[in-house]
Design an enzyme around this catalytic site. Structure first.
Site, PDB file in Angstrom:
ATOM      1  CD  GLU A 150      -3.121  -1.018   2.353  1.00 53.89           C
ATOM      2  OE1 GLU A 150      -2.734  -0.274   3.021  1.00 53.89           O
ATOM      3  OE2 GLU A 150      -3.825  -1.855   2.190  1.00 53.89           O
ATOM      4  CG  HIS A 183      -9.029   1.212   2.643  1.00 56.79           C
ATOM      5  ND1 HIS A 183      -7.894   1.866   2.314  1.00 56.79           N
ATOM      6  CD2 HIS A 183      -8.218   0.219   3.573  1.00 56.79           C
ATOM      7  CE1 HIS A 183      -6.718   1.432   2.608  1.00 56.79           C
ATOM      8  NE2 HIS A 183      -7.245   0.474   3.465  1.00 56.79           N
TER       9      HIS A 183
END
Length: 299
Positions: A150, A183
């Site tokens: 990430e 997300h």
């Protein structure tokens, strides 16, 4: 180096970031499965997918540089924060800053541990416990694979592409939006498992978006100030291990005054040390700052 700030090229920056975000999230669903997200088999497949996307992210940055005719005296990897100069302070100081922020929760853990500080320290240094963690798929995902991939994709790759268009300061606040929106894919999983009502799922996802966006701004700030991706990775891993500070529990604790004092002290020290521990003086010339036009002190 001169970078043209045209409307078209800014759209190329944004679209490149969207492409990376879609590739990252899309890779999670490449493996069609009815298994829950914490099943070891699904975790291994998804880890392989996001590691592949992270490995391909330098190619996206390189393609963006070619498309925009961007030329700098630094490699793609250096622009993405993978470099040796200033590596040790870049790994230690941002992590120390994050630990300071978590002073309250850490004191909370010490107070609740029957063996106190020595018990917490012994637990942290327990080799057998660490060996068990390394063999746990959930731990590896949360503490290793997720932070590395990430940060490399959403900070290391996206920030260099945004800086020429938005400038360093705006990029710090813009890049986390891609991270936060990415997300939202958890909504799909929650609906598939039918665990909660849609209203609850949206509330949780909204809260997660807010948290991940704020956290993303912090790690973006660390990246821009240090020029390294290792600091954001270690801070990300540490925050994943600690979770959100449980202030409500502290308010109900028998030693509430001491805990609230430690929470407040941690926050104040964090704010006082934020710019000191991220001073570019410790990290040498920062490659990503060479993309800014004109060169900005925000780096």
């Amino acid at each position: 180096m001169q970078v043209e700030h045209t409307h078209t090229r800014c759209w190329v920056c944004v679209l490149s970031c969207l492409l990376l975000a879609c590739l990252y999230v899309g890779s999670l669903y490449f493996w069609k499965s009815s298994l829950p997200r914490d099943h070891p088999s699904l975790i291994k497949r998804r880890c392989a997918s996001v590691l592949l996307v992270a490995a391909l992210s330098p190619a996206v940055v390189k393609a963006w540089m070619h498309w925009n005719d961007v030329k700098v005296d630094a490699s793609v990897w250096q622009l993405m924060g993978v470099r040796l100069e200033g590596l040790v302070p870049a790994a230690v100081l941002p992590l120390l800053l994050t630990v300071v922020f978590y002073l309250g929760p850490l004191v909370h853990s010490v107070i609740d541990n029957p063996d106190g500080f020595s018990g917490e320290l012994q637990s942290a240094l327990n080799v057998q416990s660490w060996m068990l963690c390394v063999g746990d798929a959930v731990w590896l995902r949360n503490q290793v694979v997720a932070p590395v991939t990430e940060e490399l994709v959403f900070r290391g790759a996206m920030l260099p592409m945004l800086v020429p268009c938005t400038g360093p300061t705006a990029a710090i606040f813009m890049a986390p939006l891609f991270f936060g929106v990415a997300h939202f894919h958890h909504i799909v999983e929650q609906r598939r498992l039918h665990k909660d009502s849609m209203s609850v799922i949206l509330l949780v996802s909204g809260s997660q978006f807010l948290y991940t966006t704020v956290f993303g701004a912090f790690t973006s700030f660390i990246f821009m100030r240090t020029g390294h991706v290792v600091g954001p990775v270690l801070c990300h891993s540490f925050c994943n291990s600690q979770g959100l500070p449980d202030i409500s529990s502290a308010l109900q604790h028998p030693q509430r005054s001491a805990l609230l004092f430690s929470y407040l002290t941690g926050l104040l020290l964090f704010l006082l040390l934020l710019f000191t521990l991220t001073d570019p003086f410790f990290y040498g010339a920062i490659p990503v700052c060479s993309l800014a036009t004109p060169a900005a002190s925000a780096c």
